[in-house]
Design a protein around this motif. Structure first.
Motif, PDB file in Angstrom:
ATOM      1  N   SER A   1       2.719   5.868  -3.086  1.00  0.00           N
ATOM      2  CA  SER A   1       3.864   6.736  -3.138  1.00  0.00           C
ATOM      3  C   SER A   1       3.972   6.994  -4.877  1.00  0.00           C
ATOM      4  O   SER A   1       4.223   8.091  -5.337  1.00  0.00           O
ATOM      5  N   LEU A   2       3.577   5.995  -5.682  1.00  0.00           N
ATOM      6  CA  LEU A   2       3.887   5.788  -7.059  1.00  0.00           C
ATOM      7  C   LEU A   2       2.764   6.431  -7.563  1.00  0.00           C
ATOM      8  O   LEU A   2       2.987   7.460  -8.684  1.00  0.00           O
ATOM      9  N   GLU A   3       1.350   6.713  -6.910  1.00  0.00           N
ATOM     10  CA  GLU A   3       0.196   7.394  -7.486  1.00  0.00           C
ATOM     11  C   GLU A   3       0.722   8.816  -7.414  1.00  0.00           C
ATOM     12  O   GLU A   3      -0.022   9.676  -8.239  1.00  0.00           O
ATOM     13  N   THR A   4       1.153   9.083  -6.344  1.00  0.00           N
ATOM     14  CA  THR A   4       1.506  10.639  -6.283  1.00  0.00           C
ATOM     15  C   THR A   4       2.245  11.171  -7.395  1.00  0.00           C
ATOM     16  O   THR A   4       2.731  12.405  -7.595  1.00  0.00           O
ATOM     17  N   ARG A   5       3.164  10.174  -8.214  1.00  0.00           N
ATOM     18  CA  ARG A   5       3.901  10.529  -9.138  1.00  0.00           C
ATOM     19  C   ARG A   5       3.178  10.198 -10.479  1.00  0.00           C
ATOM     20  O   ARG A   5       4.100  10.099 -11.557  1.00  0.00           O
ATOM     21  N   ASN A   6       2.131  10.374 -10.541  1.00  0.00           N
ATOM     22  CA  ASN A   6       1.294  10.117 -11.808  1.00  0.00           C
ATOM     23  C   ASN A   6       1.411   8.833 -12.370  1.00  0.00           C
ATOM     24  O   ASN A   6       1.290   8.689 -13.618  1.00  0.00           O
ATOM     25  N   PHE A   7       1.508   7.625 -11.490  1.00  0.00           N
ATOM     26  CA  PHE A   7       1.435   6.299 -11.977  1.00  0.00           C
ATOM     27  C   PHE A   7       0.154   5.584 -11.943  1.00  0.00           C
ATOM     28  O   PHE A   7      -0.597   6.151 -10.614  1.00  0.00           O
ATOM     29  N   ASP A   8      -0.336   5.140 -12.330  1.00  0.00           N
ATOM     30  CA  ASP A   8      -1.644   4.178 -12.313  1.00  0.00           C
ATOM     31  C   ASP A   8      -1.140   2.744 -11.724  1.00  0.00           C
ATOM     32  O   ASP A   8      -0.410   1.891 -12.612  1.00  0.00           O
TER      33      ASP A   8
ATOM     34  N   GLN B   1       0.639  -1.135  -0.069  1.00  0.00           N
ATOM     35  CA  GLN B   1       0.109   0.158   0.048  1.00  0.00           C
ATOM     36  C   GLN B   1       0.803   1.170  -0.010  1.00  0.00           C
ATOM     37  O   GLN B   1       0.401   2.374  -0.827  1.00  0.00           O
ATOM     38  N   ILE B   2       1.967   1.225   0.844  1.00  0.00           N
ATOM     39  CA  ILE B   2       2.866   2.532   0.710  1.00  0.00           C
ATOM     40  C   ILE B   2       3.555   2.717  -0.500  1.00  0.00           C
ATOM     41  O   ILE B   2       3.564   3.800  -1.002  1.00  0.00           O
ATOM     42  N   ILE B   3       3.934   1.643  -1.340  1.00  0.00           N
ATOM     43  CA  ILE B   3       4.505   1.658  -2.511  1.00  0.00           C
ATOM     44  C   ILE B   3       3.325   2.350  -3.648  1.00  0.00           C
ATOM     45  O   ILE B   3       3.791   3.157  -4.311  1.00  0.00           O
ATOM     46  N   LYS B   4       2.147   1.793  -3.581  1.00  0.00           N
ATOM     47  CA  LYS B   4       1.120   2.081  -4.433  1.00  0.00           C
ATOM     48  C   LYS B   4       0.766   3.498  -4.301  1.00  0.00           C
ATOM     49  O   LYS B   4       0.733   4.319  -5.274  1.00  0.00           O
TER      50      LYS B   4
END
Length: 227
Positions: A23-30, A18-21
């Motif tokens: 964090s990546l979503e804040t960088r415009n990744f789906d 969940q942390i990785i998810k």
């Protein structure tokens, strides 16, 4: 707004996943998060992600097995392994079965993001590169195909293709070992160096039909492709 890159994240530690998810979503990744290898395979087939981030130790299907199955279908999608393992043989196995990068736990999110962006950048380069002639071979970098004369082309892995591309770009000059390790592996540590040696051996075998082509080991510096 730029289209989001779709990432399949397979991580059985729920909190870490969940942390990785997030964090990546804040960088415009789906991000598509799965907690076991079998579910990850099903999501891969249904959602067609652009990058895979796979934990090695997972229930139902481990990351290495999952990667092997996906590589039978797709030989170009970038794969990053996440693992607590650090033995040399595990690192080499990960790269040998088609992994593009290998991140040991614990790791920083910034490092993971840099490595993901690096792989995405290579993928874009792959799409724009030209077909190259080298000796009696034709190298189709966008499709990662290597053909000898009129023989049927063989499919290279993602990392084999990029390593050969850089060797050809630097033909008859030394390809700096540390530079290419950092560019393609994200680090020039011992494990990555061992992995690159494996890939160099594979490329030598695939170029063996043209005896004028050689990949030389320039001790202490790197490799040189000569023709």
């Amino acid at each position: 707004m730029a289209e989001k890159t779709k990432i399949l994240l397979a991580e059985d530690e729920a909190a870490l996943g969940q942390i990785i998810k997030e964090s990546l979503e804040t960088r415009n990744f789906d991000v598509l998060l799965c907690e076991d290898g079998q579910k990850a395979y099903e999501v891969y087939q249904a959602e067609s992600p652009e990058v895979l981030v796979l934990d090695v130790m997972m229930p139902k299907k481990d990351g290495f097995t999952l990667a092997k199955e996906i590589r039978k279908i797709d030989d170009t999608i970038p794969i990053i392994f996440l693992t607590a393992k650090s033995q040399t043989q595990d690192v080499v196995e990960g790269f040998t079965i088609g992994g593009n990068d290998y991140l040991k736990k614990p790791f920083s999110m910034e490092e993971l993001i840099v490595r993901i962006n690096n792989l995405i950048g290579r993928k874009k380069l792959q799409k724009t590169a030209e077909i190259i002639s080298i000796g009696d071979y034709t190298f189709d970098f966008p499709k990662q195909l290597l053909a000898y004369k009129s023989e049927e082309a063989i499919q290279l892995t993602h990392r084999e293709a990029h390593l050969l591309f850089h060797l050809i770009k630097n033909k008859n000059a030394v390809l700096d070992r540390s530079l290419i390790l950092n560019k393609l592996w994200g680090t020039d540590d011992f494990f990555s160096a061992r992995s690159m040696d494996v890939f160099i051996s594979k490329l030598r075998k695939k170029l063996k039909y043209d005896e004028s082509l050689q990949i030389l080991n320039v001790r202490g510096f790197g490799y040189k492709l000569t023709d």
